[in-house]
Scaffold this motif. Sequence first.
Motif, PDB file in Angstrom:
ATOM      1  N   ALA A 142       7.121  -9.796  -9.117  1.00 38.28           N
ATOM      2  CA  ALA A 142       7.521 -10.700 -10.201  1.00 38.28           C
ATOM      3  C   ALA A 142       9.040 -10.761 -10.331  1.00 38.28           C
ATOM      4  O   ALA A 142       9.611 -11.848 -10.490  1.00 38.28           O
ATOM      5  CB  ALA A 142       6.887 -10.259 -11.518  1.00 38.28           C
ATOM      6  N   ARG A 143       9.687  -9.638 -10.236  1.00 34.85           N
ATOM      7  CA  ARG A 143      11.154  -9.627 -10.369  1.00 34.85           C
ATOM      8  C   ARG A 143      11.815 -10.375  -9.215  1.00 34.85           C
ATOM      9  O   ARG A 143      12.715 -11.186  -9.423  1.00 34.85           O
ATOM     10  CB  ARG A 143      11.676  -8.202 -10.449  1.00 34.85           C
ATOM     11  CG  ARG A 143      13.190  -8.167 -10.547  1.00 34.85           C
ATOM     12  CD  ARG A 143      13.694  -6.819 -10.903  1.00 34.85           C
ATOM     13  NE  ARG A 143      15.128  -6.729 -10.678  1.00 34.85           N
ATOM     14  CZ  ARG A 143      15.825  -5.648 -10.912  1.00 34.85           C
ATOM     15  NH1 ARG A 143      15.247  -4.573 -11.396  1.00 34.85           N
ATOM     16  NH2 ARG A 143      17.116  -5.630 -10.678  1.00 34.85           N
ATOM     17  N   ARG A 198       5.098  -5.691 -10.299  1.00 32.52           N
ATOM     18  CA  ARG A 198       6.353  -5.781 -11.054  1.00 32.52           C
ATOM     19  C   ARG A 198       7.521  -6.110 -10.124  1.00 32.52           C
ATOM     20  O   ARG A 198       8.389  -6.918 -10.460  1.00 32.52           O
ATOM     21  CB  ARG A 198       6.609  -4.475 -11.797  1.00 32.52           C
ATOM     22  CG  ARG A 198       5.682  -4.281 -12.972  1.00 32.52           C
ATOM     23  CD  ARG A 198       5.980  -3.008 -13.718  1.00 32.52           C
ATOM     24  NE  ARG A 198       5.021  -2.811 -14.777  1.00 32.52           N
ATOM     25  CZ  ARG A 198       4.510  -1.646 -15.108  1.00 32.52           C
ATOM     26  NH1 ARG A 198       4.882  -0.537 -14.472  1.00 32.52           N
ATOM     27  NH2 ARG A 198       3.626  -1.545 -16.083  1.00 32.52           N
ATOM     28  N   LEU A 202       0.429 -11.173 -11.643  1.00 29.70           N
ATOM     29  CA  LEU A 202       0.093  -9.987 -12.437  1.00 29.70           C
ATOM     30  C   LEU A 202      -1.391  -9.961 -12.791  1.00 29.70           C
ATOM     31  O   LEU A 202      -2.016  -8.891 -12.780  1.00 29.70           O
ATOM     32  CB  LEU A 202       0.954  -9.922 -13.696  1.00 29.70           C
ATOM     33  CG  LEU A 202       2.456  -9.714 -13.455  1.00 29.70           C
ATOM     34  CD1 LEU A 202       3.216  -9.766 -14.768  1.00 29.70           C
ATOM     35  CD2 LEU A 202       2.724  -8.415 -12.726  1.00 29.70           C
ATOM     36  N   VAL A 230       0.154  -2.208  -9.609  1.00 32.53           N
ATOM     37  CA  VAL A 230       0.949  -2.654 -10.760  1.00 32.53           C
ATOM     38  C   VAL A 230       2.437  -2.491 -10.460  1.00 32.53           C
ATOM     39  O   VAL A 230       3.242  -3.375 -10.770  1.00 32.53           O
ATOM     40  CB  VAL A 230       0.536  -1.901 -12.042  1.00 32.53           C
ATOM     41  CG1 VAL A 230       1.544  -2.100 -13.150  1.00 32.53           C
ATOM     42  CG2 VAL A 230      -0.840  -2.349 -12.480  1.00 32.53           C
ATOM     43  N   ARG A 231       2.814  -1.372  -9.850  1.00 30.71           N
ATOM     44  CA  ARG A 231       4.221  -1.176  -9.469  1.00 30.71           C
ATOM     45  C   ARG A 231       4.671  -2.284  -8.517  1.00 30.71           C
ATOM     46  O   ARG A 231       5.748  -2.857  -8.665  1.00 30.71           O
ATOM     47  CB  ARG A 231       4.392   0.191  -8.800  1.00 30.71           C
ATOM     48  CG  ARG A 231       5.484   1.005  -9.415  1.00 30.71           C
ATOM     49  CD  ARG A 231       5.659   2.384  -8.818  1.00 30.71           C
ATOM     50  NE  ARG A 231       4.391   3.082  -8.665  1.00 30.71           N
ATOM     51  CZ  ARG A 231       4.056   3.812  -7.611  1.00 30.71           C
ATOM     52  NH1 ARG A 231       4.888   3.959  -6.613  1.00 30.71           N
ATOM     53  NH2 ARG A 231       2.886   4.410  -7.535  1.00 30.71           N
ATOM     54  N   THR A 237      12.102  -0.983  -4.549  1.00 37.07           N
ATOM     55  CA  THR A 237      11.374  -2.024  -3.821  1.00 37.07           C
ATOM     56  C   THR A 237      10.678  -1.490  -2.582  1.00 37.07           C
ATOM     57  O   THR A 237       9.471  -1.656  -2.417  1.00 37.07           O
ATOM     58  CB  THR A 237      12.299  -3.197  -3.450  1.00 37.07           C
ATOM     59  OG1 THR A 237      12.767  -3.801  -4.654  1.00 37.07           O
ATOM     60  CG2 THR A 237      11.588  -4.235  -2.606  1.00 37.07           C
TER      61      THR A 237
END
Length: 121
Positions: free
Chosen positions: A95-96, A92, A70, A88-89, A108
């Motif tokens: 990270a998930r 995220r 991030l 940024v999208r 995704t």
Amino acid sequence: GRTASRAREEAAPEALGPVRPPPFHEYSNPFADGSADGRDPAELVAYTFEALDAWAWDRDLGRDPTETPLEFVARVGETFPDLAEVAVRFARVYARVSYSDAGPPANTLAALEAMWEGMVH
């Protein structure tokens, strides 16, 4: 004493710095070449992150080993504001997929495709 000191120096590992990935042009856009459909989403996420790092290295912004994904993406977005929202999208999603037991989010593939579009254009 001198021999022991030299042996210690030779045995000590060198300080590891950031490892530069291959240049971005060596990564094929899986959405342009049609391979995205047959690939596992988690593998596509990891591949896209590697490609983003390569893209950033080509612009002297490669990821530092101490940066979280991030933090890295935020820095890229600060330097390239046109990519900030898309990056940024993508971060995220990354990270998930990378740090959660939950499956990939519904967005995704859209997030990955947008990231590739941003890097290519």
